[in-house]
Design an enzyme around this catalytic site. Structure first.
Site, PDB file in Angstrom:
ATOM      1  N   SER A 138      -7.977  -3.461 -23.581  1.00  0.00           N
ATOM      2  CA  SER A 138      -8.967  -3.261 -22.517  1.00  0.00           C
ATOM      3  C   SER A 138     -10.149  -2.481 -23.080  1.00  0.00           C
ATOM      4  O   SER A 138      -9.992  -1.724 -24.053  1.00  0.00           O
ATOM      5  CB  SER A 138      -8.341  -2.463 -21.370  1.00  0.00           C
ATOM      6  OG  SER A 138      -9.337  -2.019 -20.471  1.00  0.00           O
ATOM      7  N   TYR A 151      -3.884   5.114 -18.523  1.00  0.00           N
ATOM      8  CA  TYR A 151      -4.122   3.668 -18.686  1.00  0.00           C
ATOM      9  C   TYR A 151      -4.913   3.409 -19.968  1.00  0.00           C
ATOM     10  O   TYR A 151      -4.503   2.601 -20.816  1.00  0.00           O
ATOM     11  CB  TYR A 151      -4.852   3.087 -17.471  1.00  0.00           C
ATOM     12  CG  TYR A 151      -5.180   1.614 -17.682  1.00  0.00           C
ATOM     13  CD1 TYR A 151      -4.168   0.661 -17.756  1.00  0.00           C
ATOM     14  CD2 TYR A 151      -6.499   1.187 -17.843  1.00  0.00           C
ATOM     15  CE1 TYR A 151      -4.454  -0.684 -17.991  1.00  0.00           C
ATOM     16  CE2 TYR A 151      -6.789  -0.159 -18.075  1.00  0.00           C
ATOM     17  CZ  TYR A 151      -5.763  -1.087 -18.146  1.00  0.00           C
ATOM     18  OH  TYR A 151      -6.044  -2.404 -18.390  1.00  0.00           O
TER      19      TYR A 151
HETATM   20  P1  NDP Z   1      -2.456  -8.912 -12.645  1.00  0.00           P
HETATM   21  O1  NDP Z   1      -1.981  -7.750 -11.838  1.00  0.00           O
HETATM   22  O2  NDP Z   1      -3.110 -10.037 -11.937  1.00  0.00           O
HETATM   23  O3  NDP Z   1      -1.249  -9.478 -13.536  1.00  0.00           O
HETATM   24  C1  NDP Z   1      -0.376  -8.600 -14.202  1.00  0.00           C
HETATM   25  C2  NDP Z   1       0.843  -9.367 -14.682  1.00  0.00           C
HETATM   26  O4  NDP Z   1       1.701  -8.451 -15.395  1.00  0.00           O
HETATM   27  C3  NDP Z   1       1.645  -9.973 -13.556  1.00  0.00           C
HETATM   28  O5  NDP Z   1       2.019 -11.287 -13.899  1.00  0.00           O
HETATM   29  C4  NDP Z   1       2.888  -9.090 -13.473  1.00  0.00           C
HETATM   30  O6  NDP Z   1       4.015  -9.869 -13.116  1.00  0.00           O
HETATM   31  C5  NDP Z   1       3.028  -8.643 -14.936  1.00  0.00           C
HETATM   32  N1  NDP Z   1       3.798  -7.420 -15.052  1.00  0.00           N
HETATM   33  C6  NDP Z   1       3.465  -6.168 -14.633  1.00  0.00           C
HETATM   34  N2  NDP Z   1       4.456  -5.307 -14.871  1.00  0.00           N
HETATM   35  C7  NDP Z   1       5.454  -6.024 -15.454  1.00  0.00           C
HETATM   36  C8  NDP Z   1       6.757  -5.716 -15.922  1.00  0.00           C
HETATM   37  N3  NDP Z   1       7.252  -4.461 -15.851  1.00  0.00           N
HETATM   38  N4  NDP Z   1       7.519  -6.697 -16.476  1.00  0.00           N
HETATM   39  C9  NDP Z   1       7.034  -7.939 -16.543  1.00  0.00           C
HETATM   40  N5  NDP Z   1       5.814  -8.316 -16.124  1.00  0.00           N
HETATM   41  C10 NDP Z   1       5.046  -7.364 -15.570  1.00  0.00           C
HETATM   42  O7  NDP Z   1      -3.452  -8.279 -13.720  1.00  0.00           O
HETATM   43  P2  NDP Z   1      -4.345  -8.936 -14.895  1.00  0.00           P
HETATM   44  O8  NDP Z   1      -4.075 -10.374 -15.076  1.00  0.00           O
HETATM   45  O9  NDP Z   1      -5.735  -8.503 -14.664  1.00  0.00           O
HETATM   46  O10 NDP Z   1      -3.806  -8.085 -16.120  1.00  0.00           O
HETATM   47  C11 NDP Z   1      -3.174  -8.651 -17.245  1.00  0.00           C
HETATM   48  C12 NDP Z   1      -3.359  -7.724 -18.427  1.00  0.00           C
HETATM   49  O11 NDP Z   1      -4.757  -7.578 -18.705  1.00  0.00           O
HETATM   50  C13 NDP Z   1      -2.841  -6.294 -18.198  1.00  0.00           C
HETATM   51  O12 NDP Z   1      -2.246  -5.852 -19.406  1.00  0.00           O
HETATM   52  C14 NDP Z   1      -4.107  -5.491 -17.904  1.00  0.00           C
HETATM   53  O13 NDP Z   1      -3.976  -4.145 -18.263  1.00  0.00           O
HETATM   54  C15 NDP Z   1      -5.104  -6.210 -18.792  1.00  0.00           C
HETATM   55  N6  NDP Z   1      -6.502  -6.059 -18.415  1.00  0.00           N
HETATM   56  C16 NDP Z   1      -6.958  -6.363 -17.156  1.00  0.00           C
HETATM   57  C17 NDP Z   1      -8.304  -6.225 -16.844  1.00  0.00           C
HETATM   58  C18 NDP Z   1      -8.862  -6.503 -15.495  1.00  0.00           C
HETATM   59  O14 NDP Z   1      -9.955  -5.982 -15.176  1.00  0.00           O
HETATM   60  N7  NDP Z   1      -8.228  -7.314 -14.664  1.00  0.00           N
HETATM   61  C19 NDP Z   1      -9.270  -5.812 -17.869  1.00  0.00           C
HETATM   62  C20 NDP Z   1      -8.689  -5.491 -19.140  1.00  0.00           C
HETATM   63  C21 NDP Z   1      -7.362  -5.645 -19.397  1.00  0.00           C
HETATM   64  P3  NDP Z   1       5.170  -9.413 -12.098  1.00  0.00           P
HETATM   65  O15 NDP Z   1       4.573  -8.412 -11.147  1.00  0.00           O
HETATM   66  O16 NDP Z   1       5.611 -10.683 -11.466  1.00  0.00           O
HETATM   67  O17 NDP Z   1       6.207  -8.824 -12.999  1.00  0.00           O
HETATM   68  C1  8X3 Z   2      -9.350  -2.666 -16.979  1.00  0.00           C
HETATM   69  C2  8X3 Z   2     -10.791  -2.915 -17.175  1.00  0.00           C
HETATM   70  O1  8X3 Z   2     -13.155  -2.135 -16.614  1.00  0.00           O
HETATM   71  O2  8X3 Z   2     -11.323  -1.518 -15.082  1.00  0.00           O
HETATM   72  O3  8X3 Z   2      -8.642  -2.801 -18.159  1.00  0.00           O
HETATM   73  O4  8X3 Z   2     -11.452  -0.482 -17.233  1.00  0.00           O
HETATM   74  S1  8X3 Z   2     -11.721  -1.712 -16.489  1.00  0.00           S
END
Ligand code: NDP
Ligand code: 8X3
Length: 252
Positions: A138, A151
């Protein structure tokens, strides 16, 4: 047929990546905790490509090792691991956050990612040249901001773990990338605010955030680069997101 293992395929980037790789004919191993969502995705994509769904929590190292140690031959060797499962919690200042929320982020984003990587490494090494580990970092792993506390620190771990892996994997052909997005509209903020839909809507309204499909496209690009190229870190922001000046505490 190339195969990809995607953690967190039930939502956001992971789900969009499953759809993108299926479009290109890759076999899919899809994981997440919510089985009903995995079942729905399997139903959607299984007519196009082989799909294996594994309902598991990445924090459970025994389950991860057991499931990934018993993948059907049809999905092996593994071409790509997308370490995507992760979350942010508690956007409040550090001094107001419950310790449990910090632990949940570390257990998921650090320990969970390490669990899956450890179990998948032999499967990627068997593939060798052209295999990839794509880790979801991120911008928060590089740039501090209020409420980022643990985070951002977990995502800094993701970056450094990837760089160090590259050193050890030198000569194996297995690539490692830290894909570091900025603001993207998924369920991320709903999770971060523990279900506050209004807060999530407010964050993404009146601007143009990245969409899950944008990140899925980058993941596919990274996984299909010529085998001699390794992109170490790819940071992506919406055009409408940037940095702010330093904050300064002043006398009243
Ligand atoms: P979502 O919340 O839409 O998706 C997160 C996914 O992670 C879900 O499929 C969830 O599945 C899974 N997950 C969470 N905890 C667990 C666990 N303990 N075991 C297995 N699966 C898990 O978020 P995003 O798609 O946005 O995020 C995906 C990744 O991208 C994350 O690592 C996030 O930190 C990163 N990210 C996101 C950004 C954003 O702005 N959206 C920016 C930068 C990075 P389930 O709950 O079914 O287990
Ligand atoms: C999350 C992206 O912009 O909220 O990983 O920090 S931001």
């Amino acid at each position: 047929m190339p195969s990809v293992l995607i953690t967190g395929a039930t939502s956001g980037f992971g789900k969009a990546a499953a759809q993108r790789f299926a479009q290109a004919g890759w076999s899919l191993i899809l994981t997440g905790r919510r089985k009903e969502r995995l079942d729905a995705l399997e139903k959607e994509l299984a007519a196009k490509v082989p799909v294996l769904t594994l309902a598991l929590d990445v924090r459970d190292s025994d389950a991860v090792a057991r499931e990934l140690g018993n993948l059907p031959d049809a999905f092996l060797p593994l071409t790509c691991l997308i370490n995507n499962a992760g979350l942010a919690l508690a956007p409040e200042p550090a001094q107001k956050v419950a310790l449990e929320d910090w632990h949940t982020m570390i257990d998921t984003n650090v320990t969970g990612l390490v669990n899956v990587t450890h179990a998948a490494l032999p499967l990627l090494l068997e593939h060798g040249a052209g295999a990839s580990i794509l880790n979801l970092g991120s911008v928060a792993g590089q740039w501090p901001y209020p409420g980022g506390h643990v985070y951002g620190a977990t995502k800094a771990f993701v970056q450094q773990f990837g760089y160090n892996l590259r050193c050890d994997l030198l000569g194996t052909g297995v690539r490692v990338t830290d894909l570091a997005p900025g603001m993207a509209e998924t369920e991320f903020t709903l999770v971060r605010t523990k279900g506050n839909q209004a807060a999530s809507d407010a964050l993404y309204s009146g601007t143009t955030p990245l969409q899950a499909e944008d990140i899925a496209e980058q993941l596919f690009y990274l996984a299909t680069l010529p085998a001699h190229i390794n992109i170490n870190r790819l940071e992506i922001m919406p055009v409408r997101q940037a940095w702010s000046p330093f904050a300064v505490d002043r006398d009243a």
